[in-house]
Design an enzyme around this catalytic site. Sequence first.
Site, short mmCIF file in Angstrom:
data_model
loop_
_atom_site.label_atom_id
_atom_site.label_comp_id
_atom_site.label_asym_id
_atom_site.label_seq_id
_atom_site.Cartn_x
_atom_site.Cartn_y
_atom_site.Cartn_z
N GLN A 1 39.70 44.50 50.93
CA GLN A 1 40.71 43.71 50.89
C GLN A 1 41.02 42.90 52.11
OE1 GLN A 1 42.16 42.76 48.20
NE2 GLN A 1 40.58 43.92 47.11
N ASP B 1 38.30 42.76 40.30
CA ASP B 1 38.07 41.42 40.73
C ASP B 1 37.22 40.52 40.05
OD1 ASP B 1 40.05 41.53 42.90
OD2 ASP B 1 38.70 42.11 44.32
N HIS C 1 83.48 23.89 17.82
CA HIS C 1 82.49 25.18 17.15
C HIS C 1 83.15 26.03 16.14
CE1 HIS C 1 80.36 24.25 20.74
NE2 HIS C 1 79.65 25.30 20.57
N HIS D 1 39.22 39.78 53.37
CA HIS D 1 39.43 38.45 52.72
C HIS D 1 40.17 37.37 53.83
CE1 HIS D 1 39.23 38.59 48.08
NE2 HIS D 1 39.67 39.62 48.31
#
Length: 444
Positions: free
Chosen positions: A265, A374, A433, A268
């Site tokens: 990781q 991934d 209403h 990256h």
Amino acid sequence: MTAATALGLRARGPLAALDATTRQAIVDRASTTDTTVRSRTAAMIARVREEGDAALVAFARDFDRVELPAIEVPRAAWEAALASLDPELRRVLERSARNIAAVHEAFRPTATECSPEPGIRVGRRPDPLGRVGIYAPGGRAAYPSSLLMGAIPARVAGVGDVIVCSPPGPDGLPSAVVLAAAALAGVDRVFALGGAGAIAAMAIGTATVPRVDRIMGPGNAFVAEAKLQLVADVAIDSPAGPSELLILADHTANPAALARELMAQAEHDPDAAVIAVLVGSPEQVSAMSDALEVETLAQIAQAPRAQIVRESLAARGAIVSVSSIADGVAFANEWAAEHLLLVVDAAVRAETLAALRSAGTIFVGESSSVAFGDYMTGANHVLPTAGAGRSYSGLSTLDFVRWTTWQEVSPAAAASLAHDVGAFADAEGLPAHAAAARAWSVNA
């Protein structure tokens, strides 16, 4: 020099002993957008609104250093890219595509209906979006996996049109492997567009690029900022930032395996955030922490992207410890990781998994490498980052539908509702209403 100083982590030690500033630094990963990025993105969006396709051609010239032969990539070009793809790589992509389709088909949303009282029927059905846009990055690296993760669930959900934008290379076309993935996923149209301009084109629409109902896919700071600035024009997936990983591990974990995951990781991006939360007695976690640092240093020494890893560890890397699984779970839920690797004793694994509530996706057990998710397990890798997992989920077929709610009230049920609804409407000061409801009263 000790292993700890050589690794240069942002934080190390018992979690409870970290000072408030250090703890905040490892918890708060919110990406503060540079004002230059914000203003430049806003200016690009404004140009797309004003100039349309002409702005997109200019952006390709200015940022990609290419004169686009055409904004849209002919279908023949992406079909040719698939046909010429290395057979082994094609087999790999096809395996990934099959698994993505299988997983997302299994989790496809279905219509439901209920009757809270006799004569009242309320239903909710998932209607596929008409058109979605998938952004496939292509700057420093091409990501055909992200294209598959966006386009295949869209197809499974029944989306009418799937379009793709990906930055052009020197030949005016996106990466050949991205084009091959587009053909494999069965998208409808591909455009040689990148960055904030691509996001603006899909959100607003131009003479060439159709407006979409939702935009998916990762990208750089300009892509992320454009998506945020255009949320009034188009729905997006989740706010995205740099990749991140939290490992929750006890004495049963292999330090070498944990180091591999931290490395995967951290490579990256210098802004990637990686943290190991080690559970055990002071003696156990001290030994585990030392072993993990030694293993990580050894792997960095052999890593092609070692400098990026070191920068990531220095900025947002940590090895911290807690005395109990409960404390580890509490911190993990606070941190809300994009990826969470759970490596604890099998006897407590199931209950620990059940208690983890705010990760983008959880990898259970040492052999469940994040790399498998991934690319190949079929679960989606488009996930919330920077703590957004506390309120956002990973991409799924749910993101490619909108829900239509319908309701039916029989005359008899209308009569039974008339008095109470009229009283409710009177209380809110809405006489029309009340009159609409009371018209169905048996005494009307």
